[in-house]
Design an enzyme around this catalytic site. Structure first.
Site, mmCIF file in Angstrom:
data_model
loop_
_atom_site.group_PDB
_atom_site.id
_atom_site.type_symbol
_atom_site.label_atom_id
_atom_site.label_comp_id
_atom_site.label_asym_id
_atom_site.label_seq_id
_atom_site.Cartn_x
_atom_site.Cartn_y
_atom_site.Cartn_z
ATOM 1 N N GLY A 15 49.186 3.559 7.723
ATOM 2 C CA GLY A 15 49.205 4.506 8.846
ATOM 3 C C GLY A 15 50.498 4.414 9.630
ATOM 4 O O GLY A 15 50.525 3.862 10.739
ATOM 5 N N GLU A 73 58.261 -2.187 0.196
ATOM 6 C CA GLU A 73 57.727 -0.917 -0.296
ATOM 7 C C GLU A 73 58.771 -0.140 -1.096
ATOM 8 O O GLU A 73 58.471 0.436 -2.139
ATOM 9 C CB GLU A 73 57.236 -0.072 0.884
ATOM 10 C CG GLU A 73 56.435 1.149 0.426
ATOM 11 C CD GLU A 73 56.154 2.122 1.543
ATOM 12 O OE1 GLU A 73 56.790 2.048 2.607
ATOM 13 O OE2 GLU A 73 55.288 2.994 1.327
#
Ligand SMILES: Cc1cc2nc3c(=O)[nH]c(=O)nc-3n(C[C@H](O)[C@H](O)[C@H](O)COP(=O)(O)OP(=O)(O)OC[C@H]3O[C@@H](n4cnc5c(N)ncnc54)[C@H](O)[C@@H]3O)c2cc1C
Length: 380
Positions: free
Chosen positions: A130, A245
């Site tokens: 999120g 990531e």
């Protein structure tokens, strides 16, 4: 840097390939359509990941005391390459392995590690990310979802967008503002997705079944124990997460497979013109370069060197190569792309087309390279 694999690493890769081949159904391509975000893939991950865990192959690079194999970052990378080649049957659990778990290990309390790490290590939980908001994508530090201190906890209000897999997830790794503007007022929360005040809506898209969502937070009450790390110091965690990531998914593996498959189709149809061959080779060279640059980042990790712009450079090389693949598919297999029948061509187009946005846009990588690597002055 020595680019040859050791015998042990090669054996590790072959063992993985054998296990993947046995675990995936014969009609894997048709069933999964290589869509990480599909209900099928997500459900599959809930048995596939525990199986990997029981084989010691879910988190081979984590410390032994946390259930890992204590292996080096290259084993993690080999795992990612083999998974991504088949569309990643771990579905969104790849995020747990790559950056959610490592962030909790590094910044979590003992209680948070006890609560989350065991579940991640056993392959039984799904997380979503999120971060992005309607007015905070590239400029993530502008996020406005608030976490107001109230008594022993916080009250969350705001919304998130583009949240991949949110409706499939058990937890959300959520950023919220606990202080003033900018990077200094942000905290991270480890938020269960099934809490009063959380509403998750699918955003339909061609990217995949549950690829995008909006997440609305209305007076969500959370205990302070759900905050990861210090209050207002979440940006340090964000930076480490983004590094993991950006060089987390060896996306070039699937792109290489798609390219080979696409050329196979053109050859079978007698449409493998000189131009098509030249463009395929150009894309393949780009993918190989992206692979070696990514391996350079992994080499730095293995040597425990500090994070640097090699991550952004490797990511940008991947974006460039994936764009060549996407253009190749559009130019030479246009009807196949639009028909959306052949799963490899379809996923190839979707994935390669979105590499320049997911995990931070290509232009943001260029800005970072310009500032930190080339040390060019900022443009007003
Ligand atoms: C497949 C996919 C999955 C995603 N999953 C998630 C997820 O799970 N969780 C999550 O939080 N987010 C997710 N995202 C969102 C992603 O992180 C954002 O799309 C990305 O950060 C860009 O933000 P934006 O979409 O708001 O675009 P914007 O920030 O509005 O950018 C629009 C364009 O302007 C350019 N631009 C913006 N600022 C600058 C600048 N300073 N200099 C030069 N160019 C600039 C950008 O490069 C881009 O081309 C996902 C995105 C994709 C495509």
């Amino acid at each position: 840097m020595d680019f040859s694999w050791t015998d042990e690493q090669t054996a590790f890769r072959e063992r993985l390939q054998g296990i993947i081949a046995r675990a995936l159904p014969a009609d894997w391509g048709e069933k999964s359509r290589y869509d990480t975000s599909s209900a099928y893939m997500s459900e599959f991950s809930r048995t596939f990941c525990p199986m990997l865990a029981s084989e010691g192959l879910l988190i081979p690079h984590w410390p032994v005391e946390l259930g890992g194999g204590g292996m080096d970052p290259f084993h993690h990378w080999i795992l990612g390459e083999e998974m991504f080649y088949v569309g990643d049957p771990r579905s969104y659990q790849y995020m747990n392995v790559n950056w959610v778990g490592p962030a909790i290990i590094q910044y979590g309390t003992d209680a948070q590690r006890r609560e989350h790490i065991g579940r991640i290590a056993s392959g039984t939980t799904i997380w979503c990310q999120g971060f992005s908001e309607p007015s905070a994508g590239s400029d993530l530090a502008a996020l406005s979802t608030r976490a107001e201190r109230r008594g022993d906890g916080y009250v969350l209000n705001g919304s998130k967008i583009w949240t991949s897999g949110a409706s499939l997830a058990d937890y959300c790794f959520l950023l919220a503002r606990t202080g003033g503007p900018g990077t200094h007022g942000i905290s991270v929360f480890l938020l269960p997705t099934k809490m009063p005040g959380i509403e998750i809506r699918v955003v339909p898209s061609f990217m995949g079944q549950y690829s995008f969502h909006e997440v609305f937070l209305t007076d969500v009450q959370v205990p302070a124990e759900m905050r990861l790390g210090e209050e207002n110091k979440g940006w340090t965690i964000v930076r480490s997460v983004l590094h993991n990531e950006r060089i987390g998914q060896p996306r070039y593996m699937l792109s290489m497979r798609v390219l080979e498959h696409a050329m196979g189709l053109l050859v079978a149809r007698g449409e493998d013109t000189e131009l098509a061959r030249a463009r395929a080779v150009q894309a393949q060279a780009g993918l190989e370069a992206a692979r070696y640059l990514a391996l350079g980042v992994i080499d730095r990790r293995a040597k425990k060197l500090p994070v640097d712009t090699s991550t952004n450079i490797a990511r940008y090389a991947l974006v460039t190569a994936d764009r060549l693949v996407a253009d190749f598919l559009c130019d030479f297999l246009h009807d196949d792309v639009t028909a959306d029948i052949d799963p490899l061509i379809s996923v190839g187009f979707r994935r390669t087309g979105s590499t320049g946005l997911a995990a931070g846009s290509a232009e943001i990588q260029l800005n970072l390279i310009s500032k930190h690597h080339l040390q060019l002055p900022a443009v007003a």
